[in-house]
Design a protein around this motif. Structure first.
Motif, PDB file in Angstrom:
ATOM      1  N   TRP A 104     -33.989 -42.998  -2.862  1.00  0.00           N
ATOM      2  CA  TRP A 104     -32.578 -42.524  -2.557  1.00  0.00           C
ATOM      3  C   TRP A 104     -31.368 -43.574  -2.970  1.00  0.00           C
ATOM      4  O   TRP A 104     -31.476 -44.839  -2.478  1.00  0.00           O
ATOM      5  CB  TRP A 104     -32.553 -42.279  -1.157  1.00  0.00           C
ATOM      6  N   THR A 136     -38.488 -43.236  -0.049  1.00  0.00           N
ATOM      7  CA  THR A 136     -37.758 -42.555  -0.923  1.00  0.00           C
ATOM      8  C   THR A 136     -37.111 -43.585  -1.982  1.00  0.00           C
ATOM      9  O   THR A 136     -36.969 -44.552  -1.532  1.00  0.00           O
ATOM     10  CB  THR A 136     -36.989 -41.492  -0.529  1.00  0.00           C
ATOM     11  N   ASP A 171     -27.982 -36.292  -3.864  1.00  0.00           N
ATOM     12  CA  ASP A 171     -28.799 -35.655  -3.005  1.00  0.00           C
ATOM     13  C   ASP A 171     -30.281 -35.785  -3.557  1.00  0.00           C
ATOM     14  O   ASP A 171     -31.110 -35.315  -2.812  1.00  0.00           O
ATOM     15  CB  ASP A 171     -28.578 -34.107  -2.932  1.00  0.00           C
ATOM     16  N   THR A 172     -30.401 -36.636  -4.644  1.00  0.00           N
ATOM     17  CA  THR A 172     -31.797 -36.986  -5.137  1.00  0.00           C
ATOM     18  C   THR A 172     -32.525 -37.848  -4.374  1.00  0.00           C
ATOM     19  O   THR A 172     -32.219 -39.032  -4.239  1.00  0.00           O
ATOM     20  CB  THR A 172     -31.712 -37.380  -6.598  1.00  0.00           C
ATOM     21  N   GLN A 173     -33.708 -37.499  -3.635  1.00  0.00           N
ATOM     22  CA  GLN A 173     -34.730 -38.252  -2.989  1.00  0.00           C
ATOM     23  C   GLN A 173     -35.983 -38.235  -3.366  1.00  0.00           C
ATOM     24  O   GLN A 173     -36.803 -37.178  -2.797  1.00  0.00           O
ATOM     25  CB  GLN A 173     -34.234 -38.148  -1.469  1.00  0.00           C
ATOM     26  N   TYR A 199     -36.100 -42.133   4.819  1.00  0.00           N
ATOM     27  CA  TYR A 199     -35.425 -42.638   3.570  1.00  0.00           C
ATOM     28  C   TYR A 199     -36.064 -43.868   2.919  1.00  0.00           C
ATOM     29  O   TYR A 199     -35.993 -44.213   1.994  1.00  0.00           O
ATOM     30  CB  TYR A 199     -34.226 -42.994   3.838  1.00  0.00           C
TER      31      TYR A 199
END
Length: 309
Positions: free
Chosen positions: A39, A37, A44-46, A34
């Protein structure tokens, strides 16, 4: 014979190893993932953004200030706590006068041990409430009232303990030392009681005073305990989240004007207030790596040959 034992040993290890991988290793791996990303934590968008989160850390003045505050506690808190705990343990075990029963601690040492260990039974919430009363910034605070009674503080200008950028970190240091010194005093006392009293008695018969006895006998024989205590106190100095959140001003603590921000507080605010879970994971990874390096360096520096007696 060796190959016959292998399935037997694997049968016992497979379950704990699988549980360790699921509940300990897996969260670390997910956090590292993570951290690369963007996030936000609630979707759920990463999107993969590479090392952008890590480069942002070196451009964030608040995060860099938190690193400096953690370093301040990392240097001073273990040193002050260990020195106080060693002094108290020495006085309570071998600091008294020698009599027919041999070397003993100061009079009433058993009572002092209970009193000094008492902060360990208090929860962090109670410690926060207690020191909110002690460091109140008006004339009704315990410390301000005491200084006013001595004439050291103007009643119209009470000391702004946690509201002062120059004092807030020193106040936090005092609270952390107070809450931890009793535990390490008991730890060092237990180790000190395993040292034969005949060693101290022989040193005193040879004319050694309390100072040389401490530095030539007690300190070398307790070195392994001091090394372990140093590592644990280093981890505590890198945390401090609950104390800072409860004692210092501003929403979520860290005030005034970010003067007492720690890495854990900046991480919490980035994740749960600003919704930047990717950035918060990068802070967590940086903190974990720093903690691991700290433990390795401290254990290497304090490593000594074991002394048998």
């Amino acid at each position: 014979m060796r190959f016959r034992r292998l399935p037997f040993i694997a049968g016992f290890l497979i379950v704990p190893v699988v549980l360790y991988v699921i509940y300990v290793v897996s969260p670390f791996v997910q956090t590292v993932f993570y951290s690369f990303t963007d996030w936000g934590g609630f979707s759920d968008t990463q999107n993969f953004i590479g090392i952008s989160n890590y480069t942002r850390l070196f451009q964030d003045d608040i995060f860099l200030g938190a690193v400096v505050h953690n370093a301040f506690l990392l240097v001073l808190m273990p040193v002050v706590t260990i020195l106080l705990a060693l002094f108290l343990a020495f006085m309570l075990n071998v600091g008294g006068r020698e009599d027919s029963a041999g070397i003993r601690g100061v009079r009433g040492s058993s009572v002092y041990k209970v009193v000094l260990f008492f902060p360990q039974v208090l929860s962090v919430a109670i410690i926060v409430i207690l020191f909110q009363s002690v460091f109140r910034t008006d004339g009704r605070g315990l410390l301000n009232a005491f200084l006013m009674a001595l004439g050291l503080v103007d009643p119209n200008k009470p000391v702004q303990w946690f509201n002062s950028p120059d004092l807030v970190m020193w106040c936090l240091l005092a609270v952390m030392v107070w809450s931890g010194v009793g535990f390490y005093m008991v730890l060092f006392s237990a180790a000190m009681q395993s040292i034969p009293k005949e060693i101290y008695e022989a040193a005193l018969l040879d004319g050694a005073s309390r100072g040389p006895t401490f530095f030539r006998i007690t300190l070398p024989l307790l070195w392994e305990n001091i090394s372990v205590a140093w590592v644990y106190l280093g981890f505590i100095a890198l945390d401090g989240f609950a104390l800072v959140t409860g004692l210092t001003p501003d929403t979520g603590g860290g005030g005034p004007d970010h003067a007492s921000e720690l890495i854990s507080n900046v991480l919490y605010r980035a994740a749960f207030t600003q919704g930047k879970f990717g950035l918060a994971c990068a802070m967590g990874v940086a903190l974990a790596v720093f903690s691991l390096l700290l433990a390795i360096v401290q254990l290497r520096i304090t490593r000594r040959d074991r002394i048998e007696f």
